[in-house]
Motif scaffolding. Structure first.
Motif, PDB file in Angstrom:
ATOM      1  N   VAL A  50       0.885  -1.162   0.246  1.00  0.00           N
ATOM      2  CA  VAL A  50      -0.043   0.150  -0.013  1.00  0.00           C
ATOM      3  C   VAL A  50       1.079   1.370   0.129  1.00  0.00           C
ATOM      4  O   VAL A  50       1.792   1.456   0.949  1.00  0.00           O
ATOM      5  CB  VAL A  50      -0.972  -0.035   1.193  1.00  0.00           C
ATOM      6  CG1 VAL A  50      -1.685   1.386   1.238  1.00  0.00           C
ATOM      7  CG2 VAL A  50      -1.854  -1.001   1.232  1.00  0.00           C
ATOM      8  N   ALA A  51       0.888   2.326  -1.060  1.00  0.00           N
ATOM      9  CA  ALA A  51       1.612   3.413  -1.162  1.00  0.00           C
ATOM     10  C   ALA A  51       0.860   4.495  -0.102  1.00  0.00           C
ATOM     11  O   ALA A  51       1.495   5.281   0.388  1.00  0.00           O
ATOM     12  CB  ALA A  51       1.307   3.727  -2.524  1.00  0.00           C
ATOM     13  N   SER A  52      -0.464   4.580  -0.069  1.00  0.00           N
ATOM     14  CA  SER A  52      -1.116   5.348   0.747  1.00  0.00           C
ATOM     15  C   SER A  52      -2.380   5.091   1.119  1.00  0.00           C
ATOM     16  O   SER A  52      -3.012   4.247   0.373  1.00  0.00           O
ATOM     17  CB  SER A  52      -1.073   6.912   0.071  1.00  0.00           C
ATOM     18  OG  SER A  52      -2.040   6.783  -0.986  1.00  0.00           O
ATOM     19  N   GLU A  53      -3.037   5.446   2.469  1.00  0.00           N
ATOM     20  CA  GLU A  53      -4.205   5.221   2.891  1.00  0.00           C
ATOM     21  C   GLU A  53      -5.019   6.105   3.642  1.00  0.00           C
ATOM     22  O   GLU A  53      -4.011   7.152   3.808  1.00  0.00           O
ATOM     23  CB  GLU A  53      -4.159   3.840   3.654  1.00  0.00           C
ATOM     24  CG  GLU A  53      -3.098   4.071   5.033  1.00  0.00           C
ATOM     25  CD  GLU A  53      -3.224   3.168   5.940  1.00  0.00           C
ATOM     26  OE1 GLU A  53      -4.026   2.743   6.622  1.00  0.00           O
ATOM     27  OE2 GLU A  53      -2.320   2.118   5.917  1.00  0.00           O
ATOM     28  N   LYS A  54      -6.184   6.248   3.576  1.00  0.00           N
ATOM     29  CA  LYS A  54      -7.111   7.382   4.495  1.00  0.00           C
ATOM     30  C   LYS A  54      -8.139   6.770   4.909  1.00  0.00           C
ATOM     31  O   LYS A  54      -8.803   6.196   4.104  1.00  0.00           O
ATOM     32  CB  LYS A  54      -7.250   8.582   3.433  1.00  0.00           C
ATOM     33  CG  LYS A  54      -7.891   9.805   3.975  1.00  0.00           C
ATOM     34  CD  LYS A  54      -7.755  10.965   2.782  1.00  0.00           C
ATOM     35  CE  LYS A  54      -8.370  12.156   3.622  1.00  0.00           C
ATOM     36  NZ  LYS A  54      -8.565  13.304   2.468  1.00  0.00           N
ATOM     37  N   LYS A  55      -8.220   7.198   6.081  1.00  0.00           N
ATOM     38  CA  LYS A  55      -9.500   6.875   6.974  1.00  0.00           C
ATOM     39  C   LYS A  55      -9.874   5.306   6.758  1.00  0.00           C
ATOM     40  O   LYS A  55     -11.151   5.075   6.349  1.00  0.00           O
ATOM     41  CB  LYS A  55     -10.785   7.813   6.605  1.00  0.00           C
ATOM     42  CG  LYS A  55     -10.569   9.228   6.916  1.00  0.00           C
ATOM     43  CD  LYS A  55     -11.936   9.889   6.345  1.00  0.00           C
ATOM     44  CE  LYS A  55     -11.741  11.446   6.538  1.00  0.00           C
ATOM     45  NZ  LYS A  55     -12.956  12.277   5.953  1.00  0.00           N
ATOM     46  N   GLY A  56      -8.875   4.416   7.022  1.00  0.00           N
ATOM     47  CA  GLY A  56      -9.071   3.036   6.914  1.00  0.00           C
ATOM     48  C   GLY A  56      -9.363   2.599   5.434  1.00  0.00           C
ATOM     49  O   GLY A  56      -9.576   1.126   5.392  1.00  0.00           O
ATOM     50  N   LYS A  57      -8.845   3.299   4.493  1.00  0.00           N
ATOM     51  CA  LYS A  57      -9.032   2.701   3.272  1.00  0.00           C
ATOM     52  C   LYS A  57      -7.829   2.850   2.397  1.00  0.00           C
ATOM     53  O   LYS A  57      -7.010   3.935   2.373  1.00  0.00           O
ATOM     54  CB  LYS A  57     -10.114   3.563   2.458  1.00  0.00           C
ATOM     55  CG  LYS A  57     -11.632   3.564   2.837  1.00  0.00           C
ATOM     56  CD  LYS A  57     -12.561   4.408   1.935  1.00  0.00           C
ATOM     57  CE  LYS A  57     -13.875   4.157   2.287  1.00  0.00           C
ATOM     58  NZ  LYS A  57     -14.828   4.971   1.554  1.00  0.00           N
ATOM     59  N   ALA A  58      -7.287   1.795   1.429  1.00  0.00           N
ATOM     60  CA  ALA A  58      -6.168   2.113   0.569  1.00  0.00           C
ATOM     61  C   ALA A  58      -6.490   2.985  -0.673  1.00  0.00           C
ATOM     62  O   ALA A  58      -7.555   2.909  -1.170  1.00  0.00           O
ATOM     63  CB  ALA A  58      -5.889   0.723   0.238  1.00  0.00           C
ATOM     64  N   LEU A  63       2.522   2.435  -9.866  1.00  0.00           N
ATOM     65  CA  LEU A  63       1.651   2.961  -8.733  1.00  0.00           C
ATOM     66  C   LEU A  63       0.069   3.207  -9.557  1.00  0.00           C
ATOM     67  O   LEU A  63      -0.127   3.614 -10.715  1.00  0.00           O
ATOM     68  CB  LEU A  63       2.154   4.375  -8.687  1.00  0.00           C
ATOM     69  CG  LEU A  63       1.335   5.223  -7.566  1.00  0.00           C
ATOM     70  CD1 LEU A  63       1.546   4.414  -6.127  1.00  0.00           C
ATOM     71  CD2 LEU A  63       1.778   6.497  -7.303  1.00  0.00           C
ATOM     72  N   CYS A  64      -0.885   2.668  -8.527  1.00  0.00           N
ATOM     73  CA  CYS A  64      -2.251   2.622  -8.853  1.00  0.00           C
ATOM     74  C   CYS A  64      -3.120   3.453  -8.123  1.00  0.00           C
ATOM     75  O   CYS A  64      -2.923   3.096  -6.726  1.00  0.00           O
ATOM     76  CB  CYS A  64      -2.698   0.983  -9.085  1.00  0.00           C
ATOM     77  SG  CYS A  64      -2.027   0.306 -10.500  1.00  0.00           S
ATOM     78  N   ASN A  65      -4.193   4.076  -8.542  1.00  0.00           N
ATOM     79  CA  ASN A  65      -5.299   4.474  -7.585  1.00  0.00           C
ATOM     80  C   ASN A  65      -6.016   3.492  -7.343  1.00  0.00           C
ATOM     81  O   ASN A  65      -6.519   2.513  -8.377  1.00  0.00           O
ATOM     82  CB  ASN A  65      -6.066   5.624  -8.329  1.00  0.00           C
ATOM     83  CG  ASN A  65      -5.124   6.791  -8.457  1.00  0.00           C
ATOM     84  OD1 ASN A  65      -4.459   7.204  -7.417  1.00  0.00           O
ATOM     85  ND2 ASN A  65      -5.300   7.587  -9.346  1.00  0.00           N
ATOM     86  N   VAL A  66      -6.584   3.096  -6.190  1.00  0.00           N
ATOM     87  CA  VAL A  66      -7.652   2.136  -5.900  1.00  0.00           C
ATOM     88  C   VAL A  66      -9.145   3.076  -5.918  1.00  0.00           C
ATOM     89  O   VAL A  66      -9.437   3.732  -5.657  1.00  0.00           O
ATOM     90  CB  VAL A  66      -7.694   1.760  -4.340  1.00  0.00           C
ATOM     91  CG1 VAL A  66      -8.704   0.827  -4.051  1.00  0.00           C
ATOM     92  CG2 VAL A  66      -6.376   1.164  -4.073  1.00  0.00           C
ATOM     93  N   THR A  67      -9.641   2.226  -7.060  1.00  0.00           N
ATOM     94  CA  THR A  67     -10.780   3.014  -7.547  1.00  0.00           C
ATOM     95  C   THR A  67     -12.243   2.227  -6.846  1.00  0.00           C
ATOM     96  O   THR A  67     -13.195   2.895  -7.186  1.00  0.00           O
ATOM     97  CB  THR A  67     -11.113   2.959  -8.991  1.00  0.00           C
ATOM     98  OG1 THR A  67     -10.794   1.458  -9.583  1.00  0.00           O
ATOM     99  CG2 THR A  67      -9.899   3.806  -9.810  1.00  0.00           C
ATOM    100  N   LYS A  68     -12.012   1.234  -6.375  1.00  0.00           N
ATOM    101  CA  LYS A  68     -13.436   0.436  -5.825  1.00  0.00           C
ATOM    102  C   LYS A  68     -12.567  -0.457  -4.589  1.00  0.00           C
ATOM    103  O   LYS A  68     -11.777  -1.006  -4.765  1.00  0.00           O
ATOM    104  CB  LYS A  68     -14.161  -0.383  -6.841  1.00  0.00           C
ATOM    105  CG  LYS A  68     -14.813   0.550  -7.789  1.00  0.00           C
ATOM    106  CD  LYS A  68     -15.526  -0.650  -8.685  1.00  0.00           C
ATOM    107  CE  LYS A  68     -16.650   0.134  -9.693  1.00  0.00           C
ATOM    108  NZ  LYS A  68     -17.198  -0.803 -10.579  1.00  0.00           N
ATOM    109  N   GLU A  69     -13.559  -0.362  -3.632  1.00  0.00           N
ATOM    110  CA  GLU A  69     -13.349  -1.124  -2.326  1.00  0.00           C
ATOM    111  C   GLU A  69     -11.976  -1.028  -1.998  1.00  0.00           C
ATOM    112  O   GLU A  69     -11.179  -2.000  -1.468  1.00  0.00           O
ATOM    113  CB  GLU A  69     -13.311  -2.685  -2.896  1.00  0.00           C
ATOM    114  CG  GLU A  69     -14.993  -2.969  -3.399  1.00  0.00           C
ATOM    115  CD  GLU A  69     -15.905  -2.622  -2.154  1.00  0.00           C
ATOM    116  OE1 GLU A  69     -15.879  -2.657  -1.098  1.00  0.00           O
ATOM    117  OE2 GLU A  69     -17.044  -2.475  -2.850  1.00  0.00           O
ATOM    118  N   GLY A  70     -11.522   0.181  -1.443  1.00  0.00           N
ATOM    119  CA  GLY A  70     -10.323   0.683  -1.033  1.00  0.00           C
ATOM    120  C   GLY A  70     -10.136  -0.113   0.571  1.00  0.00           C
ATOM    121  O   GLY A  70      -9.178  -0.683   1.086  1.00  0.00           O
TER     122      GLY A  70
END
Length: 300
Positions: free
Chosen positions: A203-211, A262-269
């Protein structure tokens, strides 16, 4: 030499071939067989352009069955036991060479039609269709058949540098141009039929319990591009059977190396982060590229 002894000899002789497996490259090996209708110069050019297009996709390790020295050398040994059919023997050799697929094709249509410009002058518009069979080497059966076609690529502007066109001032020129168009169609064929497979590295970055962002194990070497979509899967064993369940989606933000993007998590982070945190050592979530639809690839 009996049949069993011959097959054992093949296995022993091919042991060193397995040193370079698809696991070390992340790509599956595909052999391109001779195409029906490719016996002349025109057909040979069409086949060669398709091979180049498959290579350009960077999805596969592409080899030419009729010119691969290793395969041809093994096939010469078949005379030692005529009880083994050429087809069966060939698939045994391919399995030992760690091949995953064979693409066999038929050039079904090559035509250049004379047409008229609005100013009264004439040109030729060519069309080429190739029926391509994807054969599973493990079973020796056809898993899918598609038509690779140049239809829809007649651009009237012949002066545009780099533009694809199927037209020309002569029949020969139009067919030659259409053959070049087929190269890019073969690239799209590979991208649609042979998905990229890899894993989430971290995981490169997370916010509020979501990748929010993750790194994946695929990059420039595999032909990954910004904007590519990947499905994320959890691998499971249920009642002794392997199973996988889709748990999310990614979109490539930046290709950062030969084997990293590097990818953005677009669903179900949230789900992806929870699954990664619960993984044991040496475990990972698998990813698979989303098939790209293409109007010039027709399923049969």
């Amino acid at each position: 030499m009996n049949r069993i002894a011959l097959l054992l000899l093949l296995l022993i002789g091919a042991f060193s071939m397995r040193a370079q497996t698809t696991e070390t490259t992340g790509k599956e090996i595909v052999f391109v067989n001779e195409f029906k209708g490719s016996g002349n110069l025109e057909g040979s050019t069409i086949r060669n352009n398709i091979i180049e297009g498959l290579i350009d996709a960077k999805r596969l390790i592409v080899k030419d069955l009729k010119s691969d020295a290793q395969f041809q050398a093994e096939m010469t040994k078949r005379a030692a036991d005529a009880s083994v059919s050429e087809e069966e023997y060939g698939f045994t050799v391919l399995r030992n060479m760690n091949a995953r697929w064979v693409i066999a094709g038929t050039i079904t249509h090559v035509e250049a039609v004379r047409k008229k410009y609005s100013d009264g002058s004439y040109y030729y518009d060519a069309a080429i269709n190739v029926s391509a069979n994807i054969i599973d080497v493990a079973s020796g059966t056809i898993t899918e058949t598609k038509t690779i076609t140049t239809e829809g690529n007649a651009l009237i502007d012949l002066t545009g540098i780099g533009k694809e066109t199927t037209i020309g001032n002569t029949e020969e020129e139009a067919i030659a141009n259409a053959s070049k168009v087929l190269k890019n169609k073969a690239k799209s064929f590979a991208e649609g039929c042979f998905p990229l497979k890899g894993t989430i590295l971290e995981v490169a970055s997370e916010k509020k319990g979501k990748a929010e962002e993750v790194y994946i194990s695929l990059g420039e070497t595999s032909g990954v591009k910004k904007g590519d979509i990947f499905d994320v899967f959890e691998q499971r064993v249920i009642a002794g059977r392997n199973s996988r369940k889709k748990i999310g989606e990614l979109k490539v933000k930046a290709v950062e190396g030969d084997d990293i993007s590097l990818c953005n998590v677009t669903k179900e982070g949230k789900v992806i982060l929870e699954k990664i945190q619960a993984l044991e050592e040496n475990q990972s979530l698998s990813i698979e590229s989303r098939s790209k639809s293409n109007g010039s690839i027709i399923s049969l």
